[in-house]
Write a protein that holds these residues in place. Structure first.
Motif, mmCIF file in Angstrom:
data_model
loop_
_atom_site.group_PDB
_atom_site.id
_atom_site.type_symbol
_atom_site.label_atom_id
_atom_site.label_comp_id
_atom_site.label_asym_id
_atom_site.label_seq_id
_atom_site.Cartn_x
_atom_site.Cartn_y
_atom_site.Cartn_z
ATOM 1 N N SER A 208 -33.431 -25.723 -29.953
ATOM 2 C CA SER A 208 -33.375 -24.317 -30.343
ATOM 3 C C SER A 208 -33.742 -24.229 -31.824
ATOM 4 C CB SER A 208 -31.941 -23.836 -30.101
ATOM 5 O OG SER A 208 -31.783 -22.529 -30.554
ATOM 6 N N ALA A 209 -34.777 -23.447 -32.139
ATOM 7 C CA ALA A 209 -35.203 -23.372 -33.550
ATOM 8 C C ALA A 209 -36.089 -22.162 -33.772
ATOM 9 C CB ALA A 209 -35.984 -24.634 -33.937
ATOM 10 N N VAL A 210 -36.171 -21.753 -35.017
ATOM 11 C CA VAL A 210 -37.136 -20.729 -35.422
ATOM 12 C C VAL A 210 -37.948 -21.274 -36.582
ATOM 13 C CG1 VAL A 210 -37.486 -18.445 -36.379
ATOM 14 C CG2 VAL A 210 -35.691 -18.812 -34.770
ATOM 15 N N ILE A 211 -39.256 -21.232 -36.387
ATOM 16 C CA ILE A 211 -40.179 -21.661 -37.444
ATOM 17 C C ILE A 211 -40.904 -20.395 -37.878
ATOM 18 C CG2 ILE A 211 -42.211 -23.094 -37.936
ATOM 19 C CD1 ILE A 211 -41.275 -24.713 -35.333
ATOM 20 N N ASN A 212 -40.787 -20.039 -39.137
ATOM 21 C CA ASN A 212 -41.426 -18.815 -39.631
ATOM 22 C C ASN A 212 -42.317 -19.178 -40.815
ATOM 23 O OD1 ASN A 212 -42.163 -16.381 -40.718
ATOM 24 N ND2 ASN A 212 -40.143 -15.446 -40.517
ATOM 25 N N LEU A 213 -43.622 -19.252 -40.543
ATOM 26 C CA LEU A 213 -44.556 -19.626 -41.602
ATOM 27 C C LEU A 213 -45.266 -18.356 -42.074
ATOM 28 C CD1 LEU A 213 -46.031 -22.911 -40.035
ATOM 29 C CD2 LEU A 213 -43.902 -22.587 -41.299
ATOM 30 N N GLY A 214 -44.648 -17.675 -43.028
ATOM 31 C CA GLY A 214 -45.230 -16.457 -43.568
ATOM 32 C C GLY A 214 -45.508 -15.404 -42.518
ATOM 33 N N GLY A 215 -44.644 -15.279 -41.554
ATOM 34 C CA GLY A 215 -44.821 -14.248 -40.526
ATOM 35 C C GLY A 215 -45.351 -14.790 -39.220
ATOM 36 N N ASN A 216 -45.923 -15.992 -39.234
ATOM 37 C CA ASN A 216 -46.256 -16.675 -37.972
ATOM 38 C C ASN A 216 -44.944 -17.228 -37.435
ATOM 39 O OD1 ASN A 216 -49.014 -16.597 -38.982
ATOM 40 N ND2 ASN A 216 -49.421 -18.152 -37.453
ATOM 41 N N VAL A 217 -44.408 -16.599 -36.417
ATOM 42 C CA VAL A 217 -43.093 -17.018 -35.920
ATOM 43 C C VAL A 217 -43.259 -17.820 -34.634
ATOM 44 C CG1 VAL A 217 -40.866 -16.207 -35.045
ATOM 45 C CG2 VAL A 217 -41.952 -15.025 -36.955
ATOM 46 N N LEU A 218 -42.589 -18.960 -34.577
ATOM 47 C CA LEU A 218 -42.576 -19.764 -33.346
ATOM 48 C C LEU A 218 -41.130 -20.075 -33.020
ATOM 49 C CD1 LEU A 218 -43.861 -21.361 -31.059
ATOM 50 C CD2 LEU A 218 -44.414 -23.154 -32.656
ATOM 51 N N THR A 219 -40.720 -19.748 -31.795
ATOM 52 C CA THR A 219 -39.340 -20.020 -31.397
ATOM 53 C C THR A 219 -39.306 -21.183 -30.421
ATOM 54 O OG1 THR A 219 -39.452 -18.489 -29.527
ATOM 55 C CG2 THR A 219 -38.721 -17.582 -31.628
ATOM 56 N N ILE A 220 -38.266 -21.975 -30.520
ATOM 57 C CA ILE A 220 -38.029 -23.036 -29.533
ATOM 58 C C ILE A 220 -36.774 -22.646 -28.772
ATOM 59 C CG2 ILE A 220 -37.444 -25.476 -29.174
ATOM 60 C CD1 ILE A 220 -38.906 -26.171 -31.742
ATOM 61 N N GLY A 221 -36.872 -22.640 -27.450
ATOM 62 C CA GLY A 221 -35.700 -22.375 -26.613
ATOM 63 C C GLY A 221 -35.117 -20.990 -26.815
ATOM 64 N N LYS A 222 -33.829 -20.906 -26.582
ATOM 65 C CA LYS A 222 -33.096 -19.638 -26.696
ATOM 66 C C LYS A 222 -32.396 -19.565 -28.050
ATOM 67 C CE LYS A 222 -33.541 -18.142 -22.361
ATOM 68 N NZ LYS A 222 -33.947 -16.799 -21.946
ATOM 69 N N LYS A 223 -31.899 -18.388 -28.363
ATOM 70 C CA LYS A 223 -31.215 -18.175 -29.638
ATOM 71 C C LYS A 223 -30.060 -19.171 -29.788
ATOM 72 C CE LYS A 223 -29.299 -14.033 -30.611
ATOM 73 N NZ LYS A 223 -29.400 -12.570 -30.663
ATOM 74 N N PHE A 224 -29.807 -19.596 -31.020
ATOM 75 C CA PHE A 224 -28.802 -20.639 -31.271
ATOM 76 C C PHE A 224 -27.497 -20.415 -30.505
ATOM 77 C CE2 PHE A 224 -31.178 -20.459 -35.409
ATOM 78 C CZ PHE A 224 -31.890 -21.632 -35.193
ATOM 79 N N PHE A 225 -27.093 -21.433 -29.774
ATOM 80 C CA PHE A 225 -25.780 -21.478 -29.111
ATOM 81 C C PHE A 225 -25.552 -20.334 -28.122
ATOM 82 C CE2 PHE A 225 -25.390 -22.765 -33.639
ATOM 83 C CZ PHE A 225 -25.481 -24.122 -33.415
#
Ligand code: AMP
Ligand code: MG
Length: 355
Positions: A208-225
């Protein structure tokens, strides 16, 4: 990265206090609503020419893993930057019209995808456009309106057909059949970097993660916990940088926005923005203010967001219908128009309209 493999056990403590907060990143068009728990670890740094942040569940090794991710982002910047004379891309641009140049693994991988998308979008997105981008220099103090003769001098040959990628024993090589070709990967490098970091996090057990590179958002899995989707705010293109127009609900996907308000300069009351129409060499002009693309691959979303802004609404819709039929790729998009209206290809990803 070896030291992180095997990091599989997260502390999933439930029933803890959850504080939902809106994280705004000044330079971005996509806003991320995350679950601000004291059980996540995050890091923010200026890299790839923008504000980048990564948030993952907190573990004994999460801080070191985040440091490793940012060290990779700094390395990738040295590969892809068109504005750093010592980058790998700049070296390629200097000599690839004289003789084939062997590419690093990352540059070969991104260029392979970029050329494919350039062909698919009929050059609405075209990474060969670098010489025209440099003429305008939008985003820098030296930005200016080039003379028509300067555009005419480079534009006809600044096209993907003049880029030859080949696989040899030495590795993947690139050769430009015209000196007018200069690569610019500014429209896809953040997307590729997000995919690259996501792969690194997953290889190290992050679910579960959020990668935000200057507005390029990539999510892994579901929201934390939780078992909830991530909520991603899309900026109101006619509002200020922190005004949200729509809230998307996604999981395991990327959301990338390309907007005409992101980088521009004004001259005699006319605004010149940073997304160029490869047919004219001028900033693209249609009724779109921004396009947000939602799909699994952040590289694809990034390139398509730029390409769709150039193609306009109707052509983009035709492209999406065709590509789903031919390649089975599930891609959604939200289009914002200059009259303040918007349209989406899939209303089920839209959670809410912000006030
Ligand atoms: P993005 O913000 O992802 O839409 O990328 C915009 C950046 O990509 C610009 O700043 C240029 O460096 C480059 N660019 C501009 N127009 C194009 C185009 N039509 N195709 C590919 N790259 C472009
Ligand atoms: Mg892009």
């Amino acid at each position: 990265m070896e030291q992180f493999t095997g990091m599989k056990n997260f502390e999933h403590k439930k029933n803890i206090t959850r504080i939902v907060s809106l994280v705004l990143c000044a330079a971005i068009s996509v806003l991320f609503f995350g679950c601000r728990l004291n059980k996540t670890d995050s890091k923010t740094e200026f890299v790839l020419g923008t504000v980048c942040s990564i948030e993952i569940p907190k573990t004994k090794t999460s801080a070191a893993l985040l440091e490793a991710c940012f060290s990779e982002l700094r390395r990738l910047e040295k590969v892809f930057s068109a504005n750093d004379a010592s980058s790998e891309l700049s070296a390629v641009n200097k000599t690839a019209y004289k003789a084939p140049v062997v590419l690093s693994e990352n540059l070969a991988a991104l260029l392979t995808q970029a050329l494919d998308i350039a062909h698919k979008t009929d050059k609405a997105f075209d990474p060969a456009i670098g010489a025209v981008v440099k003429l305008w220099n939008i985003g820098f103090d030296t930005a200016r309106i080039p003379a028509q003769s300067e555009i005419d001098n480079v534009l006809p040959e600044a096209i993907v057909e003049n880029i030859k990628l080949e696989n040899s024993d030495a590795g993947t090589t690139v050769f430009f059949t015209s000196e007018k070709v200069k690569l610019d990967l500014g429209a896809v490098a953040k997307g590729y970097s997000a995919d690259y970091i996501a792969a690194l996090l997953k290889a190290n057990g992050v679910k579960s993660a959020v990668i935000n590179l200057g507005g390029n958002v990539l999510t892994i899995g579901k929201k934390f916990f939780t078992n909830d989707n991530w909520k991603i705010g899309l900026r109101n293109p006619s509002g200020s940088a922190d005004s949200v127009k729509l809230i998307l609900s996604i999981s395991g996907k990327s959301v990338v926005t390309s907007g005409i308000y992101e980088r521009y300069f004004e001259k005699n009351g006319v605004r010149y923005h940073h997304v160029l129409d490869p047919k004219t060499g001028y900033p693209v002009k249609n009724n779109l203010m921004s396009v947000s693309v939602v799909c699994e691959s952040s590289t694809y979303a990034d390139a398509l967001a730029t390409g769709f802004l150039v193609m306009g609404y109707e052509k983009s819709i035709a492209f999406l219908k065709q590509s789903e039929k031919m390649h089975g790729e599930k891609v959604d998009a939200v289009f914002f128009f200059d009259d303040g209206s918007w349209k989406s290809t899939n209303d089920s990803i839209i959670l809410d309209m912000a006030k």
